[in-house]
Every structure is written in structure tokens, then in C-alpha cells.
Design a protein around this motif. Structure first.
Motif, PDB file in Angstrom:
ATOM      1  N   LEU A  27       0.822  -1.206   0.000  1.00 45.95           N
ATOM      2  CA  LEU A  27       0.000   0.000   0.000  1.00 45.95           C
ATOM      3  C   LEU A  27       0.862   1.264   0.000  1.00 45.95           C
ATOM      4  O   LEU A  27       0.539   2.243  -0.683  1.00 45.95           O
ATOM      5  CB  LEU A  27      -0.953  -0.002   1.198  1.00 45.95           C
ATOM      6  CG  LEU A  27      -2.103  -1.003   1.126  1.00 45.95           C
ATOM      7  CD1 LEU A  27      -2.828  -1.064   2.467  1.00 45.95           C
ATOM      8  CD2 LEU A  27      -3.059  -0.656   0.009  1.00 45.95           C
ATOM      9  N   ALA A  28       1.935   1.243   0.754  1.00 42.91           N
ATOM     10  CA  ALA A  28       2.843   2.405   0.773  1.00 42.91           C
ATOM     11  C   ALA A  28       3.470   2.612  -0.608  1.00 42.91           C
ATOM     12  O   ALA A  28       3.598   3.760  -1.067  1.00 42.91           O
ATOM     13  CB  ALA A  28       3.927   2.210   1.837  1.00 42.91           C
ATOM     14  N   GLN A  29       3.841   1.528  -1.277  1.00 38.59           N
ATOM     15  CA  GLN A  29       4.391   1.633  -2.630  1.00 38.59           C
ATOM     16  C   GLN A  29       3.347   2.172  -3.601  1.00 38.59           C
ATOM     17  O   GLN A  29       3.644   3.044  -4.425  1.00 38.59           O
ATOM     18  CB  GLN A  29       4.914   0.276  -3.110  1.00 38.59           C
ATOM     19  CG  GLN A  29       6.149  -0.197  -2.389  1.00 38.59           C
ATOM     20  CD  GLN A  29       6.494  -1.653  -2.708  1.00 38.59           C
ATOM     21  OE1 GLN A  29       5.698  -2.382  -3.292  1.00 38.59           O
ATOM     22  NE2 GLN A  29       7.690  -2.064  -2.302  1.00 38.59           N
ATOM     23  N   ASN A  30       2.129   1.650  -3.501  1.00 43.66           N
ATOM     24  CA  ASN A  30       1.050   2.126  -4.368  1.00 43.66           C
ATOM     25  C   ASN A  30       0.771   3.603  -4.135  1.00 43.66           C
ATOM     26  O   ASN A  30       0.575   4.363  -5.079  1.00 43.66           O
ATOM     27  CB  ASN A  30      -0.227   1.315  -4.138  1.00 43.66           C
ATOM     28  CG  ASN A  30      -0.123  -0.107  -4.626  1.00 43.66           C
ATOM     29  OD1 ASN A  30       0.777  -0.460  -5.369  1.00 43.66           O
ATOM     30  ND2 ASN A  30      -1.041  -0.938  -4.191  1.00 43.66           N
ATOM     31  N   LYS A  31       0.777   4.015  -2.877  1.00 38.71           N
ATOM     32  CA  LYS A  31       0.539   5.422  -2.554  1.00 38.71           C
ATOM     33  C   LYS A  31       1.634   6.290  -3.155  1.00 38.71           C
ATOM     34  O   LYS A  31       1.347   7.339  -3.755  1.00 38.71           O
ATOM     35  CB  LYS A  31       0.485   5.608  -1.034  1.00 38.71           C
ATOM     36  CG  LYS A  31       0.269   7.043  -0.608  1.00 38.71           C
ATOM     37  CD  LYS A  31       0.260   7.176   0.905  1.00 38.71           C
ATOM     38  CE  LYS A  31       0.138   8.625   1.335  1.00 38.71           C
ATOM     39  NZ  LYS A  31       0.181   8.766   2.785  1.00 38.71           N
ATOM     40  N   ALA A  32       2.887   5.858  -3.014  1.00 39.17           N
ATOM     41  CA  ALA A  32       3.998   6.633  -3.569  1.00 39.17           C
ATOM     42  C   ALA A  32       3.876   6.754  -5.090  1.00 39.17           C
ATOM     43  O   ALA A  32       4.114   7.829  -5.658  1.00 39.17           O
ATOM     44  CB  ALA A  32       5.327   5.983  -3.188  1.00 39.17           C
ATOM     45  N   GLN A  33       3.487   5.669  -5.751  1.00 39.31           N
ATOM     46  CA  GLN A  33       3.319   5.711  -7.208  1.00 39.31           C
ATOM     47  C   GLN A  33       2.205   6.676  -7.598  1.00 39.31           C
ATOM     48  O   GLN A  33       2.354   7.462  -8.543  1.00 39.31           O
ATOM     49  CB  GLN A  33       3.027   4.319  -7.753  1.00 39.31           C
ATOM     50  CG  GLN A  33       4.218   3.390  -7.718  1.00 39.31           C
ATOM     51  CD  GLN A  33       3.852   1.959  -8.112  1.00 39.31           C
ATOM     52  OE1 GLN A  33       2.689   1.581  -8.112  1.00 39.31           O
ATOM     53  NE2 GLN A  33       4.864   1.168  -8.434  1.00 39.31           N
ATOM     54  N   ILE A  39       0.280  11.917  -9.709  1.00 38.66           N
ATOM     55  CA  ILE A  39      -0.413  13.193  -9.476  1.00 38.66           C
ATOM     56  C   ILE A  39       0.537  14.361  -9.695  1.00 38.66           C
ATOM     57  O   ILE A  39       0.196  15.352 -10.361  1.00 38.66           O
ATOM     58  CB  ILE A  39      -1.021  13.236  -8.061  1.00 38.66           C
ATOM     59  CG1 ILE A  39      -2.207  12.273  -7.966  1.00 38.66           C
ATOM     60  CG2 ILE A  39      -1.452  14.662  -7.685  1.00 38.66           C
ATOM     61  CD1 ILE A  39      -2.705  12.052  -6.551  1.00 38.66           C
ATOM     62  N   ALA A  40       1.747  14.247  -9.154  1.00 42.39           N
ATOM     63  CA  ALA A  40       2.734  15.327  -9.319  1.00 42.39           C
ATOM     64  C   ALA A  40       3.064  15.538 -10.793  1.00 42.39           C
ATOM     65  O   ALA A  40       3.189  16.684 -11.252  1.00 42.39           O
ATOM     66  CB  ALA A  40       3.995  15.000  -8.523  1.00 42.39           C
ATOM     67  N   THR A  41       3.176  14.459 -11.550  1.00 37.95           N
ATOM     68  CA  THR A  41       3.475  14.571 -12.978  1.00 37.95           C
ATOM     69  C   THR A  41       2.318  15.233 -13.714  1.00 37.95           C
ATOM     70  O   THR A  41       2.526  16.105 -14.567  1.00 37.95           O
ATOM     71  CB  THR A  41       3.759  13.175 -13.575  1.00 37.95           C
ATOM     72  OG1 THR A  41       4.826  12.568 -12.854  1.00 37.95           O
ATOM     73  CG2 THR A  41       4.129  13.267 -15.038  1.00 37.95           C
ATOM     74  N   ILE A  42       1.108  14.826 -13.375  1.00 37.38           N
ATOM     75  CA  ILE A  42      -0.066  15.419 -14.015  1.00 37.38           C
ATOM     76  C   ILE A  42      -0.164  16.906 -13.696  1.00 37.38           C
ATOM     77  O   ILE A  42      -0.429  17.727 -14.578  1.00 37.38           O
ATOM     78  CB  ILE A  42      -1.351  14.681 -13.573  1.00 37.38           C
ATOM     79  CG1 ILE A  42      -1.363  13.264 -14.156  1.00 37.38           C
ATOM     80  CG2 ILE A  42      -2.602  15.457 -13.983  1.00 37.38           C
ATOM     81  CD1 ILE A  42      -2.446  12.375 -13.588  1.00 37.38           C
ATOM     82  N   GLU A  43       0.072  17.262 -12.440  1.00 35.55           N
ATOM     83  CA  GLU A  43      -0.052  18.653 -12.021  1.00 35.55           C
ATOM     84  C   GLU A  43       1.086  19.539 -12.528  1.00 35.55           C
ATOM     85  O   GLU A  43       0.965  20.753 -12.523  1.00 35.55           O
ATOM     86  CB  GLU A  43      -0.146  18.735 -10.498  1.00 35.55           C
ATOM     87  CG  GLU A  43      -1.472  18.197  -9.960  1.00 35.55           C
ATOM     88  CD  GLU A  43      -1.561  18.217  -8.443  1.00 35.55           C
ATOM     89  OE1 GLU A  43      -0.504  18.226  -7.760  1.00 35.55           O
ATOM     90  OE2 GLU A  43      -2.701  18.215  -7.940  1.00 35.55           O
ATOM     91  N   SER A  44       2.170  18.931 -12.975  1.00 37.07           N
ATOM     92  CA  SER A  44       3.305  19.737 -13.443  1.00 37.07           C
ATOM     93  C   SER A  44       3.288  19.908 -14.963  1.00 37.07           C
ATOM     94  O   SER A  44       4.343  20.020 -15.593  1.00 37.07           O
ATOM     95  CB  SER A  44       4.625  19.084 -12.999  1.00 37.07           C
ATOM     96  OG  SER A  44       4.806  17.848 -13.672  1.00 37.07           O
ATOM     97  N   LYS A  45       2.122  19.958 -15.521  1.00 37.86           N
ATOM     98  CA  LYS A  45       1.982  20.142 -16.976  1.00 37.86           C
ATOM     99  C   LYS A  45       2.611  21.482 -17.372  1.00 37.86           C
ATOM    100  O   LYS A  45       2.256  22.532 -16.834  1.00 37.86           O
ATOM    101  CB  LYS A  45       0.506  20.115 -17.355  1.00 37.86           C
ATOM    102  CG  LYS A  45       0.254  20.366 -18.824  1.00 37.86           C
ATOM    103  CD  LYS A  45      -1.246  20.348 -19.112  1.00 37.86           C
ATOM    104  CE  LYS A  45      -1.495  20.757 -20.527  1.00 37.86           C
ATOM    105  NZ  LYS A  45      -2.035  22.093 -20.623  1.00 37.86           N
ATOM    106  N   PRO A  46       3.566  21.409 -18.269  1.00 36.68           N
ATOM    107  CA  PRO A  46       4.197  22.663 -18.719  1.00 36.68           C
ATOM    108  C   PRO A  46       3.175  23.587 -19.388  1.00 36.68           C
ATOM    109  O   PRO A  46       2.242  23.131 -20.049  1.00 36.68           O
ATOM    110  CB  PRO A  46       5.252  22.201 -19.733  1.00 36.68           C
ATOM    111  CG  PRO A  46       5.519  20.772 -19.375  1.00 36.68           C
ATOM    112  CD  PRO A  46       4.212  20.244 -18.858  1.00 36.68           C
ATOM    113  N   GLU A  47       3.387  24.858 -19.190  1.00 36.56           N
ATOM    114  CA  GLU A  47       2.511  25.880 -19.774  1.00 36.56           C
ATOM    115  C   GLU A  47       2.492  25.710 -21.296  1.00 36.56           C
ATOM    116  O   GLU A  47       3.531  25.568 -21.931  1.00 36.56           O
ATOM    117  CB  GLU A  47       3.056  27.275 -19.415  1.00 36.56           C
ATOM    118  CG  GLU A  47       2.154  28.423 -19.769  1.00 36.56           C
ATOM    119  CD  GLU A  47       0.983  28.549 -18.819  1.00 36.56           C
ATOM    120  OE1 GLU A  47      -0.069  28.994 -19.278  1.00 36.56           O
ATOM    121  OE2 GLU A  47       1.120  28.199 -17.638  1.00 36.56           O
TER     122      GLU A  47
END
Length: 138
Positions: free
Chosen positions: A97-103, A108-116
Motif C-alpha cells: 500500500l505504501a508503494q502504491n501510494k507513492a506511485q 499526481i505530481a506529474t499530471i499537475e506539473s503540466k508545462p505551460e
């Protein structure tokens, strides 16, 4: 005691109690009028079953651990071994579960860091590529 009283005392639905009876986990005597009569010990056994299920034990595992009608109680050594085994399973599950959460947090971080100015389709390819790169090699 009748099933209604047993249900009230244990907090379990009568249908759940009948299921446990049909599964061979508890016993009831049938009276002449067809009503089930449960022994006082059924309250304790149902408590054990509920706790064991919450801890992740299957009904088959619980069945092996419950006191049998012809015995004096739980097999101490077998009970301790089973409980320790279940703790190990829970610890492995916590690691997964900890591994799944980290993934998921990484995704989420990758999705939220969409370049302008990057198109959504291009960004989706980028997210997918990052996910594939992050997968462990087998």
C-alpha cells in the motif's frame, strides 16, 4: 437464546448469524417449533469471528481456530502461529500500500506539473511515459 436476542447482544444481523451457522462456525439446536436455540457460548464465538474477520482472517482460517465442541478451547500454539502469520501478511500489505501510494503521488505530481502551453494529448503521453519508466524491471 433465540436468534433475535443473539443478534441484539452481538450487534450482528440475524441473516449473518444464520450464514455463520450454515457455514458451520456456530451451532444451534432446533426446538420443536422450528426455532433455533443458541447456547450462551455463541455470543463469545460470534465476537471472535467478528474480530478475526476485521483482522483479515478468512472464514476457513477462523474455522480452524475456533474451539470445537469436543475440545476445551483454542489450540494455543496454533492460534499464536496463525496470529503471527496474519501480522506478517498485514505488514506485507502495508508495504504494498505504501508503494502504491507513492506511485499515485508521483503520477499526481506529474499530471499537475503540466508545462505551460503543452497540449493535453502531449501531456498525457508524457505522464504515461513517466509511469512506464517508473515501473520496476522484471
Amino acid at each position: 437464546m433465540k436468534i433475535g436476542e443473539l443478534a441484539t447482544r452481538t450487534g450482528l444481523a440475524a441473516s449473518r448469524i444464520r450464514f455463520y451457522e450454515a457455514s458451520g462456525l456456530i451451532n444451534a439446536q432446533r426446538q420443536a417449533n422450528g426455532y433455533r436455540h443458541y447456547p450462551e457460548q455463541a455470543v463469545q464465538i460470534l465476537g471472535i469471528i467478528s474480530c478475526a474477520q476485521q483482522a483479515g482472517f478468512s472464514l476457513d482460517e477462523i474455522r480452524r481456530l475456533l474451539p470445537q465442541a469436543d475440545s476445551q478451547g483454542l489450540a494455543h500454539d496454533e492460534l499464536v502461529i496463525s496470529l503471527r502469520r496474519k501480522i506478517g501478511e498485514i505488514e506485507l500489505m502495508q508495504q504494498r500500500l505504501a508503494q502504491n501510494k507513492a506511485q499515485l503521488l508521483t503520477i499526481i505530481a506529474t499530471i499537475e506539473s503540466k508545462p505551460e502551453g503543452m497540449a493535453c494529448a502531449k501531456h498525457a503521453e508524457r505522464v504515461l511515459a513517466n509511469m512506464l519508466d517508473a515501473q520496476p524491471q522484471q
